[in-house]
Design a protein around this motif. Structure first.
Motif, PDB file in Angstrom:
ATOM      1  N   LEU A 164       0.860  -9.240   1.872  1.00 50.47           N
ATOM      2  CA  LEU A 164       2.233  -9.757   2.170  1.00 50.47           C
ATOM      3  C   LEU A 164       2.056 -10.964   3.381  1.00 50.47           C
ATOM      4  CD1 LEU A 164       4.657  -6.743   1.997  1.00 50.47           C
ATOM      5  CD2 LEU A 164       4.103  -8.443   0.132  1.00 50.47           C
ATOM      6  N   ALA A 165       1.182 -10.758   4.297  1.00 58.20           N
ATOM      7  CA  ALA A 165       0.734 -11.477   5.516  1.00 58.20           C
ATOM      8  C   ALA A 165       0.237 -12.877   4.392  1.00 58.20           C
ATOM      9  CB  ALA A 165      -0.053 -11.054   6.254  1.00 58.20           C
ATOM     10  N   GLN A 166      -0.620 -12.709   3.782  1.00 54.04           N
ATOM     11  CA  GLN A 166      -1.077 -13.883   2.807  1.00 54.04           C
ATOM     12  C   GLN A 166      -0.176 -14.570   2.182  1.00 54.04           C
ATOM     13  OE1 GLN A 166      -4.366 -15.252   2.595  1.00 54.04           O
ATOM     14  NE2 GLN A 166      -4.593 -14.193   4.446  1.00 54.04           N
ATOM     15  N   ILE A 167       0.788 -13.838   1.592  1.00 55.76           N
ATOM     16  CA  ILE A 167       2.050 -14.530   0.934  1.00 55.76           C
ATOM     17  C   ILE A 167       2.714 -15.500   1.867  1.00 55.76           C
ATOM     18  CG2 ILE A 167       4.161 -14.237   0.092  1.00 55.76           C
ATOM     19  CD1 ILE A 167       3.112 -11.574  -1.491  1.00 55.76           C
ATOM     20  N   GLU A 168       3.123 -15.026   3.257  1.00 59.57           N
ATOM     21  CA  GLU A 168       3.767 -15.858   4.092  1.00 59.57           C
ATOM     22  C   GLU A 168       2.932 -16.976   4.445  1.00 59.57           C
ATOM     23  OE1 GLU A 168       6.541 -12.256   6.311  1.00 59.57           O
ATOM     24  OE2 GLU A 168       4.382 -12.819   7.024  1.00 59.57           O
ATOM     25  N   GLY A 169       1.883 -16.697   4.769  1.00 57.68           N
ATOM     26  CA  GLY A 169       0.975 -18.017   5.185  1.00 57.68           C
ATOM     27  C   GLY A 169       0.781 -18.835   4.030  1.00 57.68           C
ATOM     28  N   THR A 170       0.730 -18.562   2.920  1.00 56.57           N
ATOM     29  CA  THR A 170       0.221 -19.404   1.800  1.00 56.57           C
ATOM     30  C   THR A 170       1.429 -20.383   1.377  1.00 56.57           C
ATOM     31  OG1 THR A 170      -1.435 -17.851   0.746  1.00 56.57           O
ATOM     32  CG2 THR A 170      -0.579 -19.424  -0.675  1.00 56.57           C
ATOM     33  N   TRP A 171       2.554 -19.682   1.134  1.00 55.17           N
ATOM     34  CA  TRP A 171       4.001 -20.185   0.798  1.00 55.17           C
ATOM     35  C   TRP A 171       4.771 -20.621   1.944  1.00 55.17           C
ATOM     36  CZ3 TRP A 171       1.289 -16.849  -2.668  1.00 55.17           C
ATOM     37  CH2 TRP A 171       0.913 -17.585  -3.602  1.00 55.17           C
ATOM     38  N   GLY A 172       4.474 -20.139   3.202  1.00 56.30           N
ATOM     39  CA  GLY A 172       5.437 -20.692   4.370  1.00 56.30           C
ATOM     40  C   GLY A 172       6.678 -20.163   4.546  1.00 56.30           C
ATOM     41  N   PHE A 173       6.891 -19.075   4.131  1.00 58.30           N
ATOM     42  CA  PHE A 173       8.257 -18.360   4.475  1.00 58.30           C
ATOM     43  C   PHE A 173       7.937 -16.885   4.945  1.00 58.30           C
ATOM     44  CE2 PHE A 173       7.346 -17.157   0.168  1.00 58.30           C
ATOM     45  CZ  PHE A 173       7.445 -15.971  -0.087  1.00 58.30           C
ATOM     46  N   THR A 174       8.699 -16.326   5.661  1.00 53.89           N
ATOM     47  CA  THR A 174       8.755 -15.002   6.387  1.00 53.89           C
ATOM     48  C   THR A 174       9.487 -13.895   5.374  1.00 53.89           C
ATOM     49  OG1 THR A 174       8.515 -15.978   8.523  1.00 53.89           O
ATOM     50  CG2 THR A 174       9.176 -13.588   8.375  1.00 53.89           C
ATOM     51  N   ILE A 175       8.709 -12.870   4.945  1.00 50.11           N
ATOM     52  CA  ILE A 175       9.235 -11.737   4.598  1.00 50.11           C
ATOM     53  C   ILE A 175      10.161 -11.018   5.496  1.00 50.11           C
ATOM     54  CG2 ILE A 175       8.933  -9.808   2.995  1.00 50.11           C
ATOM     55  CD1 ILE A 175       6.239 -11.075   2.073  1.00 50.11           C
ATOM     56  N   PRO A 176      11.604 -10.864   5.291  1.00 45.45           N
ATOM     57  CA  PRO A 176      12.161  -9.890   6.265  1.00 45.45           C
ATOM     58  C   PRO A 176      11.869  -8.655   6.189  1.00 45.45           C
ATOM     59  CG  PRO A 176      13.806 -11.276   4.588  1.00 45.45           C
ATOM     60  CD  PRO A 176      12.239 -11.526   4.429  1.00 45.45           C
ATOM     61  N   ASP A 177      12.068  -7.567   7.205  1.00 44.95           N
ATOM     62  CA  ASP A 177      11.678  -6.427   7.407  1.00 44.95           C
ATOM     63  C   ASP A 177      12.292  -5.539   6.273  1.00 44.95           C
ATOM     64  OD1 ASP A 177       9.811  -6.960   9.548  1.00 44.95           O
ATOM     65  OD2 ASP A 177      11.488  -5.983  10.933  1.00 44.95           O
ATOM     66  N   GLU A 178      13.560  -5.923   5.936  1.00 44.48           N
ATOM     67  CA  GLU A 178      14.123  -5.146   4.894  1.00 44.48           C
ATOM     68  C   GLU A 178      13.675  -5.143   3.427  1.00 44.48           C
ATOM     69  OE1 GLU A 178      16.703  -8.729   5.763  1.00 44.48           O
ATOM     70  OE2 GLU A 178      15.937  -7.302   6.767  1.00 44.48           O
ATOM     71  N   ASP A 179      12.862  -6.457   3.161  1.00 42.06           N
ATOM     72  CA  ASP A 179      12.261  -6.658   2.040  1.00 42.06           C
ATOM     73  C   ASP A 179      10.731  -6.103   1.833  1.00 42.06           C
ATOM     74  OD1 ASP A 179      14.523  -8.162   1.043  1.00 42.06           O
ATOM     75  OD2 ASP A 179      13.460  -9.975   1.183  1.00 42.06           O
ATOM     76  N   PHE A 180      10.240  -5.609   3.157  1.00 35.83           N
ATOM     77  CA  PHE A 180       9.013  -5.070   3.351  1.00 35.83           C
ATOM     78  C   PHE A 180       8.921  -3.611   2.677  1.00 35.83           C
ATOM     79  CE2 PHE A 180       4.998  -6.410   5.009  1.00 35.83           C
ATOM     80  CZ  PHE A 180       4.201  -5.319   5.453  1.00 35.83           C
ATOM     81  N   THR A 181       9.014  -3.647   1.199  1.00 36.51           N
ATOM     82  CA  THR A 181       9.181  -2.319   0.747  1.00 36.51           C
ATOM     83  C   THR A 181       8.110  -2.175  -0.526  1.00 36.51           C
ATOM     84  OG1 THR A 181      11.085  -2.573  -0.985  1.00 36.51           O
ATOM     85  CG2 THR A 181      11.493  -1.753   1.513  1.00 36.51           C
ATOM     86  N   LEU A 182       7.751  -1.117  -0.940  1.00 38.51           N
ATOM     87  CA  LEU A 182       6.800  -0.851  -2.088  1.00 38.51           C
ATOM     88  C   LEU A 182       7.613  -1.435  -3.178  1.00 38.51           C
ATOM     89  CD1 LEU A 182       4.112  -0.323  -3.383  1.00 38.51           C
ATOM     90  CD2 LEU A 182       4.826   2.015  -3.557  1.00 38.51           C
ATOM     91  N   GLU A 183       8.864  -1.037  -3.420  1.00 42.72           N
ATOM     92  CA  GLU A 183       9.700  -1.262  -4.314  1.00 42.72           C
ATOM     93  C   GLU A 183      10.155  -2.605  -4.528  1.00 42.72           C
ATOM     94  OE1 GLU A 183      10.948   1.189  -1.917  1.00 42.72           O
ATOM     95  OE2 GLU A 183      10.334   2.729  -3.073  1.00 42.72           O
ATOM     96  N   THR A 184      10.111  -3.449  -3.479  1.00 42.22           N
ATOM     97  CA  THR A 184      10.268  -4.871  -3.933  1.00 42.22           C
ATOM     98  C   THR A 184       8.888  -5.430  -4.436  1.00 42.22           C
ATOM     99  OG1 THR A 184      11.705  -4.976  -1.761  1.00 42.22           O
ATOM    100  CG2 THR A 184      10.797  -7.001  -2.518  1.00 42.22           C
TER     101      THR A 184
END
Length: 83
Positions: A48-68
Motif C-alpha cells: 500500500l505504501a508503494q501504491i501511494e508512492g507510485t500513483w501519488g495519493f494517500t490511502i485514508p486509514d478507513e480504506d486500509f483494510t483487507l476487504e478493500t
C-alpha cells in the motif's frame, strides 16, 4: 488510468506463491492477495505504501483494510478510482 501491466508488476514484486513461479505479471481480477498470492501483513503495508508512492495519493486509514484490497480486481479498481 493505471494500466493492468503497471499494477500487476507492482503486485508481482510482493506475490510469494511458489506455485506461480517468480514475479508473475499477469493476474486475474479474482486472485486474492493473501489467499492466492501469499501476501502477509507486512507485504500488505509495504504494498500500500508503494501504491501511494507510485500513483501519488494517500490511502485514508478507513480504506486500509483487507476487504478493500482483498483481490487484484479490487486493487485495480481502487487505484483507478483515485487517479
Amino acid at each position: 488510468m493505471a494500466t493492468h501491466t503497471a499494477i500487476d508488476e507492482l503486485i508481482g514484486r510482493f506475490a510469494q506463491n511458489p506455485a506461480r513461479g517468480t514475479a508473475p505479471t499477469d493476474f486475474a481480477d479474482c486472485e486474492a492477495l493473501v489467499a492466492d498470492l501469499g501476501f502477509d501483513s507486512l507485504d500488505l503495508v509495504e504494498f500500500l505504501a508503494q501504491i501511494e508512492g507510485t500513483w501519488g495519493f494517500t490511502i485514508p486509514d478507513e480504506d486500509f483494510t483487507l476487504e478493500t484490497f482483498e483481490t487484484v480486481g479490487a486493487v485495480r479498481a481502487y487505484i483507478n478510482a483515485r487517479i
